[in-house]
Scaffold this motif. Structure first.
Motif, short mmCIF file in Angstrom:
data_model
loop_
_atom_site.label_atom_id
_atom_site.label_comp_id
_atom_site.label_asym_id
_atom_site.label_seq_id
_atom_site.Cartn_x
_atom_site.Cartn_y
_atom_site.Cartn_z
N CYS A 71 0.83 -1.21 0.00
CA CYS A 71 0.00 0.00 0.00
C CYS A 71 0.87 1.26 0.00
CB CYS A 71 -0.96 0.00 1.18
SG CYS A 71 -2.39 -1.07 0.91
N ALA A 75 0.67 4.00 -2.92
CA ALA A 75 0.50 5.43 -2.63
C ALA A 75 1.46 6.26 -3.48
CB ALA A 75 0.71 5.70 -1.14
N TYR A 105 1.33 8.39 4.70
CA TYR A 105 -0.03 8.78 5.07
C TYR A 105 -1.06 8.07 4.19
CZ TYR A 105 -4.23 11.40 5.98
OH TYR A 105 -5.53 11.73 6.29
N LEU A 106 -0.92 8.20 2.87
CA LEU A 106 -1.90 7.60 1.97
C LEU A 106 -1.88 6.07 2.07
CD1 LEU A 106 -4.14 7.82 -0.08
CD2 LEU A 106 -2.40 8.00 -1.88
N GLY A 108 -1.33 4.32 4.69
CA GLY A 108 -2.11 3.99 5.89
C GLY A 108 -3.60 4.16 5.66
N VAL A 109 -3.98 5.21 4.95
CA VAL A 109 -5.39 5.44 4.64
C VAL A 109 -5.95 4.29 3.81
CG1 VAL A 109 -6.98 6.93 3.35
CG2 VAL A 109 -5.25 7.95 4.84
N LEU A 110 -5.16 3.79 2.87
CA LEU A 110 -5.62 2.67 2.04
C LEU A 110 -5.88 1.42 2.88
CD1 LEU A 110 -3.23 3.04 -1.03
CD2 LEU A 110 -5.67 3.59 -0.93
N VAL A 112 -6.87 1.39 6.15
CA VAL A 112 -7.89 1.56 7.17
C VAL A 112 -9.27 1.44 6.54
CG1 VAL A 112 -8.87 3.16 8.86
CG2 VAL A 112 -6.40 3.02 8.56
N THR A 113 -10.05 0.54 7.09
CA THR A 113 -11.42 0.40 6.59
C THR A 113 -12.31 1.44 7.27
OG1 THR A 113 -12.04 -1.18 8.29
CG2 THR A 113 -11.14 -2.07 6.24
N ASN A 114 -13.49 1.57 6.80
CA ASN A 114 -14.43 2.54 7.33
C ASN A 114 -15.45 1.81 8.21
OD1 ASN A 114 -15.58 4.99 7.70
ND2 ASN A 114 -16.50 5.14 5.67
#
Length: 122
Positions: A71, A75, A105-106, A108-110, A112-114
């Protein structure tokens, strides 16, 4: 890609979707000095391959770390970071802290689920 808003992404499927070739370090160089006891020295790298892009990742890492490594490299691709040689002419590691911070940062965002959000039902 057929994912619900709370589904975790599969980095391998993302690579396939965007035509990014994903290679395991062990398949490229089974005797790599970056596997085994020295595996922490190499995580992953994005490599231009003509008109395509490839990501080489260290498959001796734990599967969760592999997802994170891939990931992070995705990114770099999504942010349009240009590929640069990993080492300077002196043999030191070439690193741009700003670019790496963006990819960290990106990446990590990829991952993390919602899951904290539930679909609004009426």
């Amino acid at each position: 890609m057929g994912l619900d808003p709370v589904d975790p992404i599969d980095p391998m499927a993302i690579c396939n979707h965007y035509d990014i070739h994903l290679s395991k370090l062990s398949e490229i160089d089974p005797r790599s000095p970056f596997s085994g006891a020295k595996s922490s020295l190499f995580s992953a790298v994005t490599v231009p391959c003509g008109y395509r892009t490839a990501i080489v990742h260290n498959d001796s890492h734990h599967p969760h770390r592999q997802r994170s490594n891939i990931c992070h490299e995705l990114a770099h691709c999504f942010l349009g970071h240009e590929c640069a040689p990993p080492l300077t002419e002196d043999g030191d590691r070439a690193r741009d802290g700003g670019i790496e911070a963006e990819a960290n940062y990106l990446g990590g965002v990829l991952l993390v689920t919602n899951r904290s959000r539930t679909p609004h039902r009426q």
